[in-house]
Scaffold this active site. Structure first.
Site, PDB file in Angstrom:
ATOM      1  N   GLU A   1     -43.781 -26.414 -20.480  1.00 57.42           N
ATOM      2  CA  GLU A   1     -44.560 -26.568 -19.249  1.00 57.42           C
ATOM      3  C   GLU A   1     -45.003 -25.231 -18.669  1.00 57.42           C
ATOM      4  O   GLU A   1     -46.013 -25.146 -17.976  1.00 57.42           O
ATOM      5  CB  GLU A   1     -43.779 -27.361 -18.201  1.00 57.42           C
ATOM      6  CG  GLU A   1     -43.651 -28.848 -18.513  1.00 57.42           C
ATOM      7  CD  GLU A   1     -42.409 -29.184 -19.320  1.00 57.42           C
ATOM      8  OE1 GLU A   1     -41.745 -28.237 -19.816  1.00 57.42           O
ATOM      9  OE2 GLU A   1     -42.091 -30.380 -19.443  1.00 57.42           O
TER      10      GLU A   1
ATOM     11  N   PHE B   1     -32.327 -39.419 -12.062  1.00 58.57           N
ATOM     12  CA  PHE B   1     -32.517 -38.709 -13.329  1.00 58.57           C
ATOM     13  C   PHE B   1     -33.843 -37.947 -13.281  1.00 58.57           C
ATOM     14  O   PHE B   1     -34.866 -38.500 -12.912  1.00 58.57           O
ATOM     15  CB  PHE B   1     -32.516 -39.699 -14.501  1.00 58.57           C
ATOM     16  CG  PHE B   1     -32.796 -39.037 -15.826  1.00 58.57           C
ATOM     17  CD1 PHE B   1     -31.888 -38.122 -16.361  1.00 58.57           C
ATOM     18  CD2 PHE B   1     -33.965 -39.296 -16.523  1.00 58.57           C
ATOM     19  CE1 PHE B   1     -32.147 -37.502 -17.572  1.00 58.57           C
ATOM     20  CE2 PHE B   1     -34.233 -38.681 -17.734  1.00 58.57           C
ATOM     21  CZ  PHE B   1     -33.318 -37.776 -18.259  1.00 58.57           C
ATOM     22  N   GLN B   2     -33.813 -36.698 -13.647  1.00 55.67           N
ATOM     23  CA  GLN B   2     -34.978 -35.812 -13.626  1.00 55.67           C
ATOM     24  C   GLN B   2     -35.626 -35.747 -12.243  1.00 55.67           C
ATOM     25  O   GLN B   2     -36.844 -35.673 -12.119  1.00 55.67           O
ATOM     26  CB  GLN B   2     -35.998 -36.211 -14.701  1.00 55.67           C
ATOM     27  CG  GLN B   2     -35.431 -36.013 -16.112  1.00 55.67           C
ATOM     28  CD  GLN B   2     -36.496 -35.992 -17.189  1.00 55.67           C
ATOM     29  OE1 GLN B   2     -37.515 -36.663 -17.078  1.00 55.67           O
ATOM     30  NE2 GLN B   2     -36.242 -35.240 -18.254  1.00 55.67           N
TER      31      GLN B   2
ATOM     32  N   LYS C   1     -43.372 -42.112  -9.203  1.00 56.16           N
ATOM     33  CA  LYS C   1     -43.748 -43.052 -10.260  1.00 56.16           C
ATOM     34  C   LYS C   1     -44.264 -44.380  -9.691  1.00 56.16           C
ATOM     35  O   LYS C   1     -45.234 -44.940 -10.202  1.00 56.16           O
ATOM     36  CB  LYS C   1     -42.539 -43.289 -11.169  1.00 56.16           C
ATOM     37  CG  LYS C   1     -42.870 -44.122 -12.387  1.00 56.16           C
ATOM     38  CD  LYS C   1     -41.817 -44.002 -13.472  1.00 56.16           C
ATOM     39  CE  LYS C   1     -42.259 -44.790 -14.697  1.00 56.16           C
ATOM     40  NZ  LYS C   1     -41.454 -44.478 -15.885  1.00 56.16           N
TER      41      LYS C   1
ATOM     42  N   MET D   1     -41.640  -0.917 -21.202  1.00 57.83           N
ATOM     43  CA  MET D   1     -41.797  -0.368 -19.860  1.00 57.83           C
ATOM     44  C   MET D   1     -40.439  -0.079 -19.231  1.00 57.83           C
ATOM     45  O   MET D   1     -40.248   0.944 -18.566  1.00 57.83           O
ATOM     46  CB  MET D   1     -42.613  -1.332 -18.988  1.00 57.83           C
ATOM     47  CG  MET D   1     -42.968  -0.768 -17.626  1.00 57.83           C
ATOM     48  SD  MET D   1     -43.929   0.762 -17.746  1.00 57.83           S
ATOM     49  CE  MET D   1     -45.605   0.119 -17.651  1.00 57.83           C
TER      50      MET D   1
END
Lengths: 164, 566
Positions: B49, B111-112, B161, B474
């Site tokens: 993602e 969940f999630q 949802k 760097m």
């Protein structure tokens, strides 16, 4: 003296939405500043809320915070409250135990500061006072001496004089 | 007619002329992905993602349009946070659509489930949680409006949802939303004040920033510069707003700015900053920044004005309208900056450029700067360059010359390693006919290397140029210069074989180990159709110069061993 840290007040008109207070609080916390007092309620228009915040900061910081507040989508207007031209009030509710021998002193305090006894039960009472910060501080000192058991204090509200 | 939340979502996206989504499916957005089958919209399936958000960001930077990214709830959403913060810091218009658990479940540790609007509150321009299907279309419209208006930025829309699954009766007629009204204050007075300052200047300088590119004002900016013949320095984000090949070009300012740019800022008597927010990498020690200059500051964000440096004349507006007004006033009043008045200044700038151009020492190893120089020559300066973060980014900024806006895509404010490859994907999707190159280091390329699969999946001819020094270069450079050469945790010798890795993904892999290979490998890479990853094994301890030690005045530049050779 713009670099002087002192109490400064902001008036914020916002959309009355669930997360708007979190966004405003976040604007302060992101700069590491503490909100000293906050007062918020819906206006006559139920979709609009007015919030008054006082904070300890410099002039420069408060100017930056106000710019950032005005950048928030749900903030309709944020501005400094000019302190010289305002009425300011806080309110406290204090619960005291009230043995017989303390009654007179409590009555005297209520009378002297236009307080109110809002509830009286056997041996205990709830008192209400409003006033500016200095008055409230003075009343609180007296209440401490009288054995205050609990205290609730509102945020400061302001009203500018002579403005429409 | 009955419509589901998914259908309304796509309708709203089409209303905003969205033709491409960068995304990754998951439980909470399955209904959206199911509806996608029936919708004529392009979806680029990334492999992480973070790739989706950076690709949407790169798409926005290259095209000037709003980038859109679609991910699921929970980890899908949190994986976008770095990219959202990145877009926020660089003011890139992106709309992030995240799935969410059902409204009834919100707050129950489903969940999630994560509170993504809470998590992103301080790194989005605004965010929304859509609680009712009736609000969906309007919210999407508002999200795009907020993302692209004013100072652009990312907007997140959280989509539970059940809202997406629910059905609404009848087609909601699109509410008449007035087009983005960009309040423009009265510009004539500040513009006249600005011109008064500029025309009196003996050592005028302009710093151009990302605001000119975001405001699509490069053309009008160029004509303004031409009228007054004022030298132009740039911030990292402003690269491309003004041609890097123009004689008035005075280079990048800041920590790794050109000698002449930093000298010019430090000596100028009037500084005009256009679309600049004065990042600390630009100013270094603020009290020593442009110490002799009166400041004219144009920026769309009132917060930027007087935030770091106090302006003598300021305009809170898009750069375009302000510059147009300036141009009009110059034409109307036939104003010019007398050549005689600024002759010494121009001569001084030429002298500084001659004294200390951007340069490096050659030896038997490949110099990373040489790779960028050759890349510039072989692409004739016409490529879109995305970068990762670190030395590769600074060398790209120094040694590629950008003549056009929207061609240098870099993580300026956040400095997010792993940005370049997905950003290049977004840019290539937006501009299929352009050469798109990701200039990478061996460290940062590994942060989103999985997106090579996306590149192959969609046949995107992205070219990856790895400046492989086997260090986190760097950080190693700072350790060398400021931490007594203690190379703590910057050794990246344990690296994959990038050629084999590329081939494993189905990308052509090439390698150069000697300076004489560089041109041939670059040519082969650029001429090969399709994606190519080129591994340039460069001088391991090459440093980016000039460098201004953090907190020092811009005039205190170190040049390493470059000066001896010059």
């Amino acid at each position: 003296m713009t670099d002087l840290i002192k109490e400064r007040a902001i008036s914020i008109i916002v959309n009355n939405k669930p997360d708007v207070l979190a966004r405003i609080a976040g604007t302060f916390s992101a700069r590491g500043f503490n909100i000293e007092s906050i007062s918020a309620n819906v206006t006559r228009n139920p979709v609009i809320t007015k919030i008054i915040i006082t904070t300890l900061s410099t002039q420069e910081t408060i100017d930056k915070i106000i710019k950032q507040l005005n950048r928030l989508v749900d903030v309709l207007d944020a501005r400094k409250i000019s302190r010289s031209q305002v009425c300011r009030r806080e309110m406290i509710l204090a619960r005291l135990s009230m043995p017989e021998d303390r009654q007179a002193a409590v009555e005297e305090l209520v009378g002297a500061h236009s307080g109110k006894v809002v509830s009286r039960e056997s041996g205990s009472a709830i008192l209400e006072f409003t006033g500016d910060k200095d008055t409230i501080e003075e009343v609180l000192n007296r209440l401490e001496a009288l054995g205050m058991e609990d205290l609730t204090r509102t945020g400061t509200v302001f009203m500018e004089r002579g403005k429409p | 007619m009955q419509q589901t939340g998914s259908q309304i979502l796509f309708k709203a996206l089409k209303e905003e002329k969205v033709d491409t989504l960068f995304g990754y499916p998951g439980g909470s957005v399955m209904d959206i992905y199911d509806e996608m089958f029936r919708q004529n919209i392009r979806h680029i399936l990334v492999r992480h993602e973070q790739g989706a958000i950076h690709a949407a960001d790169g798409y926005a930077r290259a095209s000037g349009r709003v980038g859109v990214c679609l991910v699921t709830s929970g980890p899908g959403a949190t994986n976008t946070v770095t990219g959202i913060a990145n877009a926020y810091m660089d003011s890139i218009p992106v709309v992030v659509l995240t799935g969410q658990v059902t409204t009834a479940m919100i707050g129950n540790d489903g969940f999630q489930e994560v509170d993504i609007t809470g998590i992103t509150r301080t790194c989005t321009k605004h965010n929304f949680l859509v609680r009712r299907i009736g609000d969906l279309q309007g919210t999407i419209r508002e999200a795009f409006q907020i993302a692209r208006s004013g100072r652009p930025g990312p907007v997140l829309v959280d989509l539970p949802k059940d809202v997406i699954q629910s059905v609404i009766e009848a087609d909601v007629p699109p509410a008449a939303v007035p087009p983005a009204e960009e309040a423009c204050p009265d510009l004539e007075r500040p513009c006249n004040e600005a011109l008064k300052l500029l025309l009196k200047a003996k050592r005028p300088l302009i710093i151009v920033g990302g605001g000119v590119i975001l405001g699509k004002a490069s053309e009008v900016f160029r004509s303004f510069v031409k009228k007054l013949q004022i030298p132009v320095a740039s911030t990292l984000m402003g690269m491309g707003a003004f041609p890097g090949t123009d004689p008035l070009w005075t280079g990048m300012v800041g920590m790794h700015g050109a000698y002449y740019a930093n000298m010019a800022v430090s000596q100028c008597d009037v500084l005009m900053a256009v679309g600049v927010r004065f990042d600390d990498r630009v100013t270094s020690k603020v009290s020593a920044f442009a110490p002799h200059a009166r400041l004219i500051h144009i920026d769309i964000d009132p917060v930027s004005i007087d935030k770091v440096i106090r302006a003598d004349v300021s305009m809170v507006c898009h750069c375009g309208p302000a510059l147009k007004t300036l141009n009009r006033l110059i034409d109307e009043q036939r104003l010019t900056l007398p050549k005689l008045q600024i002759r010494h200044w121009h001569r001084q700038l030429r002298q500084w450029k001659a004294e200390m151009p951007l340069q490096y020492c050659r030896n038997q190893n490949i110099k990373p700067q040489y790779v960028i120089e050759k890349l510039y020559q072989l692409t004739e300066g016409r490529a879109i360059i995305a970068t990762e973060v670190g030395q590769n980014q600074m060398w790209a900024a120094q040694f590629y010359r950008f003549d056009e806006p929207n061609t240098f895509l870099t993580s300026g404010g956040l400095g997010a390693m792993g940005f370049g490859l997905p950003a290049a994907i977004g840019a290539q999707v937006a501009c299929p006919d352009r050469i798109v190159v990701d200039v990478a280091g061996d460290g940062s390329i590994q942060m989103n290397i999985q997106e090579l699969a996306t590149v192959v999946h969609y046949g995107l001819p992205v070219k990856v140029v790895i400046l492989n020094n086997l260090y986190l270069g760097m950080v190693r450079q700072w350790q060398e210069l400021y931490y007594g050469r203690r190379y703590s945790q910057t050794d990246m010798t344990q690296a994959p074989d990038f050629v084999k890795l590329a081939e494993a993904y189905g990308v052509k892999g090439l390698r150069a180990t000697k300076p004489e290979d560089v041109k041939r490998i670059l040519l082969e890479g650029l001429e090969t159709p399709g994606p190519v990853m080129m591994d340039f094994q460069v001088e391991p301890e090459e440093n980016v110069y000039p460098i201004v030690k953090p907190g020092s005045p811009l005039t205190e530049m170190s040049f390493g061993n470059v000066r001896a050779v010059a």
